[in-house]
Design an enzyme around this catalytic site. Sequence first.
Site, PDB file in Angstrom:
ATOM      1  N   GLU A  34     -66.730 -27.284   8.710  1.00 47.50           N
ATOM      2  CA  GLU A  34     -65.865 -27.946   7.505  1.00 47.50           C
ATOM      3  C   GLU A  34     -66.949 -28.248   6.428  1.00 47.50           C
ATOM      4  O   GLU A  34     -67.914 -28.949   6.708  1.00 47.50           O
ATOM      5  CB  GLU A  34     -65.039 -29.162   8.017  1.00 47.50           C
ATOM      6  CG  GLU A  34     -63.584 -29.227   7.438  1.00 47.50           C
ATOM      7  CD  GLU A  34     -62.645 -28.215   7.671  1.00 47.50           C
ATOM      8  OE1 GLU A  34     -62.586 -27.268   6.727  1.00 47.50           O
ATOM      9  OE2 GLU A  34     -61.985 -28.132   8.734  1.00 47.50           O
ATOM     10  N   THR A  36     -68.788 -26.358   4.985  1.00 48.32           N
ATOM     11  CA  THR A  36     -69.871 -25.448   5.437  1.00 48.32           C
ATOM     12  C   THR A  36     -69.706 -24.130   4.308  1.00 48.32           C
ATOM     13  O   THR A  36     -70.759 -23.471   4.152  1.00 48.32           O
ATOM     14  CB  THR A  36     -70.006 -24.986   6.981  1.00 48.32           C
ATOM     15  OG1 THR A  36     -68.649 -24.527   7.249  1.00 48.32           O
ATOM     16  CG2 THR A  36     -70.307 -26.034   7.621  1.00 48.32           C
ATOM     17  N   ASP A  37     -68.604 -23.868   4.074  1.00 45.81           N
ATOM     18  CA  ASP A  37     -68.530 -22.746   3.298  1.00 45.81           C
ATOM     19  C   ASP A  37     -69.212 -22.591   1.905  1.00 45.81           C
ATOM     20  O   ASP A  37     -69.809 -21.573   1.660  1.00 45.81           O
ATOM     21  CB  ASP A  37     -66.801 -22.215   3.142  1.00 45.81           C
ATOM     22  CG  ASP A  37     -65.947 -23.152   2.293  1.00 45.81           C
ATOM     23  OD1 ASP A  37     -66.535 -23.981   2.210  1.00 45.81           O
ATOM     24  OD2 ASP A  37     -64.956 -22.945   1.804  1.00 45.81           O
ATOM     25  N   SER A  68     -39.778 -20.566  -8.035  1.00 43.64           N
ATOM     26  CA  SER A  68     -40.343 -21.050  -6.822  1.00 43.64           C
ATOM     27  C   SER A  68     -39.030 -21.894  -6.230  1.00 43.64           C
ATOM     28  O   SER A  68     -38.512 -22.939  -6.802  1.00 43.64           O
ATOM     29  CB  SER A  68     -41.639 -21.736  -6.920  1.00 43.64           C
ATOM     30  OG  SER A  68     -41.702 -22.278  -5.710  1.00 43.64           O
ATOM     31  N   GLY A 123     -49.892 -30.216   0.474  1.00 42.55           N
ATOM     32  CA  GLY A 123     -50.939 -31.364   0.519  1.00 42.55           C
ATOM     33  C   GLY A 123     -50.936 -31.763   2.060  1.00 42.55           C
ATOM     34  O   GLY A 123     -51.662 -32.788   2.333  1.00 42.55           O
ATOM     35  N   SER A 127     -53.952 -25.290   3.310  1.00 39.92           N
ATOM     36  CA  SER A 127     -54.288 -24.043   2.202  1.00 39.92           C
ATOM     37  C   SER A 127     -52.743 -23.517   1.840  1.00 39.92           C
ATOM     38  O   SER A 127     -52.873 -22.293   1.675  1.00 39.92           O
ATOM     39  CB  SER A 127     -55.106 -23.006   2.818  1.00 39.92           C
ATOM     40  OG  SER A 127     -56.431 -23.546   3.145  1.00 39.92           O
ATOM     41  N   SER A 128     -51.939 -24.262   1.198  1.00 37.31           N
ATOM     42  CA  SER A 128     -50.526 -23.568   0.689  1.00 37.31           C
ATOM     43  C   SER A 128     -51.207 -23.119  -0.615  1.00 37.31           C
ATOM     44  O   SER A 128     -50.439 -21.878  -1.000  1.00 37.31           O
ATOM     45  CB  SER A 128     -49.651 -24.750   0.545  1.00 37.31           C
ATOM     46  OG  SER A 128     -50.174 -25.757  -0.355  1.00 37.31           O
ATOM     47  N   GLU A 163     -58.751 -19.757  -8.444  1.00 39.86           N
ATOM     48  CA  GLU A 163     -58.615 -21.027  -8.158  1.00 39.86           C
ATOM     49  C   GLU A 163     -59.809 -21.955  -8.875  1.00 39.86           C
ATOM     50  O   GLU A 163     -59.589 -23.390  -9.240  1.00 39.86           O
ATOM     51  CB  GLU A 163     -58.685 -21.300  -6.658  1.00 39.86           C
ATOM     52  CG  GLU A 163     -58.437 -22.750  -6.095  1.00 39.86           C
ATOM     53  CD  GLU A 163     -57.962 -23.212  -4.773  1.00 39.86           C
ATOM     54  OE1 GLU A 163     -57.385 -22.110  -4.499  1.00 39.86           O
ATOM     55  OE2 GLU A 163     -58.406 -24.350  -3.987  1.00 39.86           O
ATOM     56  N   ASP A 175     -60.564 -20.406   2.560  1.00 38.51           N
ATOM     57  CA  ASP A 175     -58.989 -20.420   2.711  1.00 38.51           C
ATOM     58  C   ASP A 175     -58.617 -18.864   2.419  1.00 38.51           C
ATOM     59  O   ASP A 175     -57.639 -18.513   3.175  1.00 38.51           O
ATOM     60  CB  ASP A 175     -58.577 -21.242   1.867  1.00 38.51           C
ATOM     61  CG  ASP A 175     -58.990 -22.748   2.028  1.00 38.51           C
ATOM     62  OD1 ASP A 175     -59.706 -22.795   3.155  1.00 38.51           O
ATOM     63  OD2 ASP A 175     -58.903 -23.643   1.222  1.00 38.51           O
TER      64      ASP A 175
HETATM   65  C1  GLA Z   1     -60.925 -26.932   1.099  1.00 37.17           C
HETATM   66  C2  GLA Z   1     -61.614 -25.747   0.327  1.00 37.17           C
HETATM   67  C3  GLA Z   1     -62.562 -24.867   1.463  1.00 37.17           C
HETATM   68  C4  GLA Z   1     -63.445 -25.701   2.206  1.00 37.17           C
HETATM   69  C5  GLA Z   1     -62.722 -26.897   2.862  1.00 37.17           C
HETATM   70  C6  GLA Z   1     -63.481 -27.658   3.582  1.00 37.17           C
HETATM   71  O1  GLA Z   1     -59.932 -26.481   2.031  1.00 37.17           O
HETATM   72  O2  GLA Z   1     -60.510 -25.183  -0.267  1.00 37.17           O
HETATM   73  O3  GLA Z   1     -63.094 -23.899   0.540  1.00 37.17           O
HETATM   74  O4  GLA Z   1     -64.575 -25.988   1.325  1.00 37.17           O
HETATM   75  O5  GLA Z   1     -61.722 -27.661   1.874  1.00 37.17           O
HETATM   76  O6  GLA Z   1     -64.188 -27.197   4.776  1.00 37.17           O
END
Ligand code: GLA
Length: 389
Positions: A34, A36-37, A68, A123, A127-128, A163, A175
């Site tokens: 988490e 880390t990306d 929607s 929320g 990753s909606s 995004e 995501d």
């Molecule tokens: C959100 C971001 C991701 C990532 C995470 C944390 O989901 O969209 O790119 O940075 O937080 O790991």
Amino acid sequence: MRTAEGARQLFLSRFGAAPSGVWLAPGRANLMGEHTDYNGGFVLPFALGQVTAVAAAPRTDRRLVLCSGQQPGSDVDVLLDDLAPGAVSGWGAYPCGVAWALRAAGRDVPGANIAIDSDVPAGAGLSSSAALECATALALTEVAPAGSAVPRRKLAAIARRAENEFVGVPSGIMDQSASLLCESGHALLLDCQSLESSQVPFDPAAAGARLLLIDTRATHRLAGGEYARRRAECEEAARLLGVPSLRDVPGPAAVERLADPVLRRRARHVVTDDARVLQVVALLRGPACGSGDAYREIGRLLTQAHESLRDDFEVSWPEADATVAAALAGGAFGGRMIGGGFGGSVLALAPESAVDSVRGAIAGAFARRDWTAPEFLDAVPSASARRLT
Ligand code: GLA
């Protein structure tokens, strides 16, 4: 599938004809790695069975018309040529941003009618938004008769650009990659520096274990500003350590050189979480994976990651801390908050025999504090985005 049917029905009632096709893209949970990306590190997400469905048909007048099921009464109607960062706000910025980013990447995007339905909770840190972006991206590249698929890795970068630059959220690549690249029964090991990825078999049930996904129902209160702040802190830590990104720090000992205690904690989280991703992958690919032992060890790493996110990266929230504590008290192998933080969901791993007591312990912990009851969701490693046939 319920959401696909929902999108098709909404399309029929809004546009008075059947769509040319329906495209689906999943939300994700992240097993390890988490924050880390955007540090060029490793992540290990898997796609959920919960999806966003986009029913679409091309238009000839270069307009994008969107509705929607989750946003009744707030349809969007724009000319493709008017799309620019800042031109659309609210939920429509995600699909419109994708159209903008596709065009910026040199794709000829058709005008389109689009109806959306989703069962990825918004929320909840699942990753909606990436699901919406990726389903729209597939639809817009494939809906026109002359359309053709864009390679998935490239499409993930385009959706991320939407995004970052159109919506204005400085997220990493995890995501969108998860939504477009995951396979069912697997987690996706992604190296966010080289963007190389591989599938890691992930089947807890075969070893008598169960994944529990708990929406703590606390929303991302501070999420936006704090996320950007963490990114900046990580960049500053890398600069002071003389490396291009925290991925390149040779090991946890090196971060102790940082004089600033806050930067030291941030860097320590990133470096140790990167290592935990590789440890989990080794366990999942190792000989003991069919037994409960590997999952017991993965659970221990999950809890360690939670402590790191709570104490070093400081992105956890009270409901997540209470969920992890209650899960452990109820007999779970371990658990941690997932996603950006400050609200959203917890992932826990438990032996099948302890699932009821874990759920009971979590529900009890929330009831004792008078918190809104948490939601227990299915977490089944599922397939990536696709067109429905
Ligand atoms: C959100 C971001 C991701 C990532 C995470 C944390 O989901 O969209 O790119 O940075 O937080 O790991």
